[in-house]
Design an enzyme around this catalytic site. Structure first.
Site, short mmCIF file in Angstrom:
data_model
loop_
_atom_site.label_atom_id
_atom_site.label_comp_id
_atom_site.label_asym_id
_atom_site.label_seq_id
_atom_site.Cartn_x
_atom_site.Cartn_y
_atom_site.Cartn_z
N GLY A 14 0.78 -1.22 0.00
CA GLY A 14 0.00 0.00 0.00
C GLY A 14 0.82 1.28 0.00
O GLY A 14 0.35 2.32 0.48
N SER A 15 2.03 1.25 -0.54
CA SER A 15 2.82 2.49 -0.53
C SER A 15 2.20 3.55 -1.45
O SER A 15 2.21 4.74 -1.11
CB SER A 15 4.27 2.22 -0.94
OG SER A 15 4.38 1.86 -2.29
N MET A 93 -4.11 -6.69 -7.26
CA MET A 93 -3.53 -7.70 -8.15
C MET A 93 -4.55 -8.72 -8.65
O MET A 93 -4.19 -9.84 -8.99
CB MET A 93 -2.38 -8.41 -7.45
CG MET A 93 -1.28 -7.46 -6.99
SD MET A 93 -0.67 -6.38 -8.31
CE MET A 93 0.45 -7.46 -9.13
N LEU A 96 -10.02 -7.75 -13.10
CA LEU A 96 -11.44 -7.41 -12.94
C LEU A 96 -12.19 -7.75 -14.22
O LEU A 96 -11.70 -7.53 -15.33
CB LEU A 96 -11.56 -5.92 -12.62
CG LEU A 96 -10.95 -5.51 -11.28
CD1 LEU A 96 -10.79 -3.99 -11.20
CD2 LEU A 96 -11.77 -6.03 -10.11
N ASN A 110 -5.98 3.30 -12.60
CA ASN A 110 -4.99 2.33 -12.14
C ASN A 110 -3.60 2.89 -12.37
O ASN A 110 -3.40 3.71 -13.27
CB ASN A 110 -5.13 1.01 -12.91
CG ASN A 110 -4.12 -0.04 -12.48
OD1 ASN A 110 -3.93 -0.29 -11.30
ND2 ASN A 110 -3.45 -0.64 -13.45
N HIS A 112 0.30 1.63 -13.23
CA HIS A 112 1.00 0.47 -13.75
C HIS A 112 2.49 0.82 -13.89
O HIS A 112 2.81 1.90 -14.40
CB HIS A 112 0.41 0.08 -15.11
CG HIS A 112 1.05 -1.11 -15.73
ND1 HIS A 112 0.78 -2.40 -15.30
CD2 HIS A 112 1.96 -1.23 -16.71
CE1 HIS A 112 1.50 -3.25 -16.02
NE2 HIS A 112 2.22 -2.57 -16.88
N ASP A 148 -4.75 -3.21 -18.60
CA ASP A 148 -3.70 -2.18 -18.76
C ASP A 148 -3.79 -1.47 -20.11
O ASP A 148 -2.76 -1.07 -20.67
CB ASP A 148 -2.32 -2.84 -18.61
CG ASP A 148 -2.12 -3.46 -17.25
OD1 ASP A 148 -1.34 -4.44 -17.15
OD2 ASP A 148 -2.75 -2.99 -16.28
N ALA A 176 8.85 7.09 -8.23
CA ALA A 176 8.19 7.94 -9.24
C ALA A 176 6.67 7.78 -9.18
O ALA A 176 5.92 8.74 -9.35
CB ALA A 176 8.71 7.59 -10.62
N GLU A 177 6.23 6.55 -8.91
CA GLU A 177 4.78 6.29 -8.77
C GLU A 177 4.18 7.14 -7.66
O GLU A 177 3.09 7.71 -7.79
CB GLU A 177 4.53 4.82 -8.48
CG GLU A 177 4.87 3.89 -9.62
CD GLU A 177 4.66 2.44 -9.23
OE1 GLU A 177 3.66 2.13 -8.58
OE2 GLU A 177 5.53 1.62 -9.59
#
Ligand code: GRF
Length: 193
Positions: A14-15, A93, A96, A110, A112, A148, A176-177
């Protein structure tokens, strides 16, 4: 604008979820985290969110076996019980189905760890290294039924450095995310109107 009640879906540490919670502390941020939801009752991110006072829940996907629709109906029940208006997938993960995506399309994004459309799916860092790429990165995109593949909202490029292994590159991309997701989620919510 009134803040959009946003559920953050996780499966692990959960970062990225924490980066979103931090950004949402700003009164002008357009998302109000209303729930952190995981398919994994042991996800470390659940405890990290609970400590911050955010409602948490888990719907373990394992009892549902192959019945993805039933699992997603259980997800929806929790999402709706918390007044969810928008969904941010953050290391979630589970694939869906088109049914779930159809109910939330236009209200679900989302993150990625690649420069989509490059490297959809898993093991993106090892694949970029194996390809001899000199740069990699991360992407926030709208979620559509194809994995994706949704319209890109924002991307950040990250250099691949000599001597990088997959773990080193993953760590650089993850940092970076954490900078990208809060900005991209705000942009998506404002775009959704
Ligand atoms: C991130 O690399 C994200 O891009 C991918 O899974 C990872 C989740 O990490 N989908 P965390 O749970 O947010 O720390």
């Amino acid at each position: 604008m009134t803040k959009r009640r946003t559920a953050i879906l996780i499966s692990g540490s959960g970062s990225n979820m924490l980066a979103l919670l931090e950004a949402a502390r700003n009164p002008s941020y357009p998302a109000r985290p209303c729930l952190v939801l995981s398919n994994n009752p042991e996800a470390a991110g659940l405890a990290r969110a609970a400590v911050l006072g955010v409602p948490v829940a888990a719907v373990d996907h394992r009892p549902f076996a192959k019945d993805r629709a039933a699992f997603e109906q259980a997800l929806d029940a929790v999402l709706l019980a918390h007044g969810t208006e928008f969904i941010a997938l953050a290391g979630f993960m589970r694939v869906l189905t088109g049914g779930f995506v159809g109910r939330w399309q236009g209200r679900m994004v989302n993150i990625h760890p690649s420069l989509l459309p490059l490297y959809r799916g898993l093991d993106t860092h090892a694949r970029a290294l194996a390809a001899g790429d000199t740069e990699h990165g991360c992407t926030v995109h709208w979620v559509v039924p194809e994995l994706d593949a949704g319209e890109i909202i924002e991307q950040v490029r990250v250099p691949i450095l000599p001597g990088d292994d997959a773990a080193m590159l993953a760590a650089r991309v993850l940092a970076a995310e954490h900078a990208l997701y809060p900005v991209a989620l705000a942009s998506a919510i404002r775009h959704a109107g």
